[in-house]
Design a protein around this motif. Structure first.
Motif, PDB file in Angstrom:
ATOM      1  N   UNK A  60     -74.501   0.112  59.964  1.00 60.52           N
ATOM      2  CA  UNK A  60     -73.865   0.152  61.279  1.00 60.52           C
ATOM      3  C   UNK A  60     -72.936  -1.032  61.494  1.00 60.52           C
ATOM      4  N   UNK A  61     -73.309  -2.218  61.019  1.00 64.07           N
ATOM      5  CA  UNK A  61     -72.506  -3.402  61.320  1.00 64.07           C
ATOM      6  C   UNK A  61     -71.643  -3.879  60.155  1.00 64.07           C
ATOM      7  N   UNK A  62     -71.483  -3.077  59.122  1.00 68.56           N
ATOM      8  CA  UNK A  62     -70.590  -3.456  58.029  1.00 68.56           C
ATOM      9  C   UNK A  62     -69.144  -3.410  58.503  1.00 68.56           C
ATOM     10  N   UNK A  63     -68.332  -4.294  57.957  1.00 67.30           N
ATOM     11  CA  UNK A  63     -66.914  -4.305  58.284  1.00 67.30           C
ATOM     12  C   UNK A  63     -66.240  -3.242  57.418  1.00 67.30           C
ATOM     13  N   UNK A  64     -65.567  -2.262  58.045  1.00 65.72           N
ATOM     14  CA  UNK A  64     -64.941  -1.211  57.252  1.00 65.72           C
ATOM     15  C   UNK A  64     -63.754  -1.738  56.455  1.00 65.72           C
ATOM     16  N   UNK A  65     -63.487  -1.105  55.335  1.00 68.86           N
ATOM     17  CA  UNK A  65     -62.333  -1.490  54.535  1.00 68.86           C
ATOM     18  C   UNK A  65     -61.068  -1.039  55.257  1.00 68.86           C
ATOM     19  N   UNK A  66     -60.017  -1.846  55.203  1.00 70.93           N
ATOM     20  CA  UNK A  66     -58.785  -1.447  55.896  1.00 70.93           C
ATOM     21  C   UNK A  66     -58.158  -0.220  55.237  1.00 70.93           C
ATOM     22  N   UNK A  67     -57.488   0.590  56.052  1.00 72.93           N
ATOM     23  CA  UNK A  67     -56.793   1.774  55.548  1.00 72.93           C
ATOM     24  C   UNK A  67     -55.463   1.322  54.964  1.00 72.93           C
ATOM     25  N   UNK A  68     -55.156   1.742  53.736  1.00 73.47           N
ATOM     26  CA  UNK A  68     -53.883   1.330  53.125  1.00 73.47           C
ATOM     27  C   UNK A  68     -52.686   1.823  53.950  1.00 73.47           C
ATOM     28  N   UNK A  69     -51.598   1.048  53.936  1.00 75.42           N
ATOM     29  CA  UNK A  69     -50.407   1.386  54.720  1.00 75.42           C
ATOM     30  C   UNK A  69     -49.768   2.683  54.237  1.00 75.42           C
ATOM     31  N   UNK A  70     -49.914   3.000  52.957  1.00 79.51           N
ATOM     32  CA  UNK A  70     -49.281   4.208  52.420  1.00 79.51           C
ATOM     33  C   UNK A  70     -50.214   5.422  52.427  1.00 79.51           C
ATOM     34  N   UNK A  71     -51.309   5.354  53.146  1.00 80.55           N
ATOM     35  CA  UNK A  71     -52.262   6.466  53.201  1.00 80.55           C
ATOM     36  C   UNK A  71     -51.665   7.637  53.973  1.00 80.55           C
ATOM     37  N   UNK A  72     -51.900   8.844  53.490  1.00 77.52           N
ATOM     38  CA  UNK A  72     -51.390  10.054  54.128  1.00 77.52           C
ATOM     39  C   UNK A  72     -52.545  10.811  54.771  1.00 77.52           C
ATOM     40  N   UNK A  73     -52.368  11.331  55.990  1.00 75.06           N
ATOM     41  CA  UNK A  73     -53.444  12.108  56.620  1.00 75.06           C
ATOM     42  C   UNK A  73     -53.586  13.469  55.946  1.00 75.06           C
ATOM     43  N   UNK A  74     -54.775  14.028  56.005  1.00 75.96           N
ATOM     44  CA  UNK A  74     -55.013  15.369  55.485  1.00 75.96           C
ATOM     45  C   UNK A  74     -54.846  16.364  56.617  1.00 75.96           C
ATOM     46  N   UNK A  75     -54.112  17.413  56.365  1.00 79.09           N
ATOM     47  CA  UNK A  75     -53.934  18.483  57.338  1.00 79.09           C
ATOM     48  C   UNK A  75     -54.663  19.707  56.824  1.00 79.09           C
ATOM     49  N   UNK A  76     -55.605  20.209  57.598  1.00 75.99           N
ATOM     50  CA  UNK A  76     -56.350  21.392  57.230  1.00 75.99           C
ATOM     51  C   UNK A  76     -55.707  22.600  57.893  1.00 75.99           C
ATOM     52  N   UNK A  77     -55.371  23.575  57.076  1.00 79.09           N
ATOM     53  CA  UNK A  77     -54.731  24.788  57.566  1.00 79.09           C
ATOM     54  C   UNK A  77     -55.697  25.934  57.349  1.00 79.09           C
ATOM     55  N   UNK A  78     -55.815  26.829  58.336  1.00 77.34           N
ATOM     56  CA  UNK A  78     -56.705  27.976  58.211  1.00 77.34           C
ATOM     57  C   UNK A  78     -56.237  28.860  57.059  1.00 77.34           C
ATOM     58  N   UNK A  79     -57.186  29.457  56.388  1.00 74.58           N
ATOM     59  CA  UNK A  79     -56.884  30.359  55.287  1.00 74.58           C
ATOM     60  C   UNK A  79     -56.197  31.605  55.862  1.00 74.58           C
ATOM     61  N   UNK A  80     -54.975  31.925  55.432  1.00 79.56           N
ATOM     62  CA  UNK A  80     -54.286  33.075  56.019  1.00 79.56           C
ATOM     63  C   UNK A  80     -54.971  34.407  55.719  1.00 79.56           C
ATOM     64  N   UNK A  81     -55.796  34.465  54.701  1.00 79.72           N
ATOM     65  CA  UNK A  81     -56.465  35.709  54.365  1.00 79.72           C
ATOM     66  C   UNK A  81     -57.796  35.892  55.071  1.00 79.72           C
ATOM     67  N   UNK A  82     -58.225  34.930  55.879  1.00 77.17           N
ATOM     68  CA  UNK A  82     -59.527  35.050  56.525  1.00 77.17           C
ATOM     69  C   UNK A  82     -59.453  36.028  57.684  1.00 77.17           C
ATOM     70  N   UNK A  83     -60.553  36.681  57.964  1.00 79.96           N
ATOM     71  CA  UNK A  83     -60.604  37.682  59.037  1.00 79.96           C
ATOM     72  C   UNK A  83     -61.158  37.098  60.334  1.00 79.96           C
ATOM     73  N   UNK A  84     -61.378  35.825  60.355  1.00 82.45           N
ATOM     74  CA  UNK A  84     -61.935  35.176  61.548  1.00 82.45           C
ATOM     75  C   UNK A  84     -60.878  35.107  62.635  1.00 82.45           C
ATOM     76  N   UNK A  85     -61.286  35.412  63.836  1.00 80.32           N
ATOM     77  CA  UNK A  85     -60.382  35.324  64.980  1.00 80.32           C
ATOM     78  C   UNK A  85     -60.945  34.303  65.963  1.00 80.32           C
ATOM     79  N   UNK A  86     -60.086  33.461  66.450  1.00 78.85           N
ATOM     80  CA  UNK A  86     -60.489  32.516  67.494  1.00 78.85           C
ATOM     81  C   UNK A  86     -60.354  33.182  68.848  1.00 78.85           C
ATOM     82  N   UNK A  87     -61.383  33.126  69.645  1.00 81.72           N
ATOM     83  CA  UNK A  87     -61.366  33.772  70.959  1.00 81.72           C
ATOM     84  C   UNK A  87     -61.087  32.787  72.027  1.00 81.72           C
TER      85      UNK A  87
END
Length: 87
Positions: A60-87
């Motif tokens: 809980x009290x550990x100091x986190x490692x800094x995030x590198x300046x060149x780090x890229x965020x991950x974008x999660x995209x829904x699978x276009x073939x999925x049959x799930x519908x958001x209501x």
């Protein structure tokens, strides 16, 4: 005199967070607890007087490692073939 070490049922280690890995024992001056998983050790005086101890490093009290300046965020995209519908 042999020391009897007993496991504490349901206790969670403050360092590694594992349950049922702490055991306790005592001598004439102190009560000790130790984790059999991560080798955590702690002691408390039986007369109630505080020991001069530094704060234990935990997950809980550990100091986190800094995030590198060149780090890229991950974008999660829904699978276009999925049959799930958001209501």
């Amino acid at each position: 005199m042999s020391v009897v070490k007993r496991f504490v049922a349901g206790a969670t280690c403050p360092r590694c967070g594992e349950m049922d890995t702490l055991r306790m024992y005592r001598d004439e001056e102190k009560e000790y607890r130790e984790c059999v998983e991560c080798d955590f050790e702690d002691a408390m005086r039986l007369d109630g007087e505080p020991d001069a101890a530094e704060e234990l490093e935990t997950r809980v009290n550990r100091v986190p490692e800094p995030i590198p300046a060149d780090a890229q965020p991950l974008n999660f995209v829904a699978n276009p073939g999925s049959k799930r519908r958001d209501h």
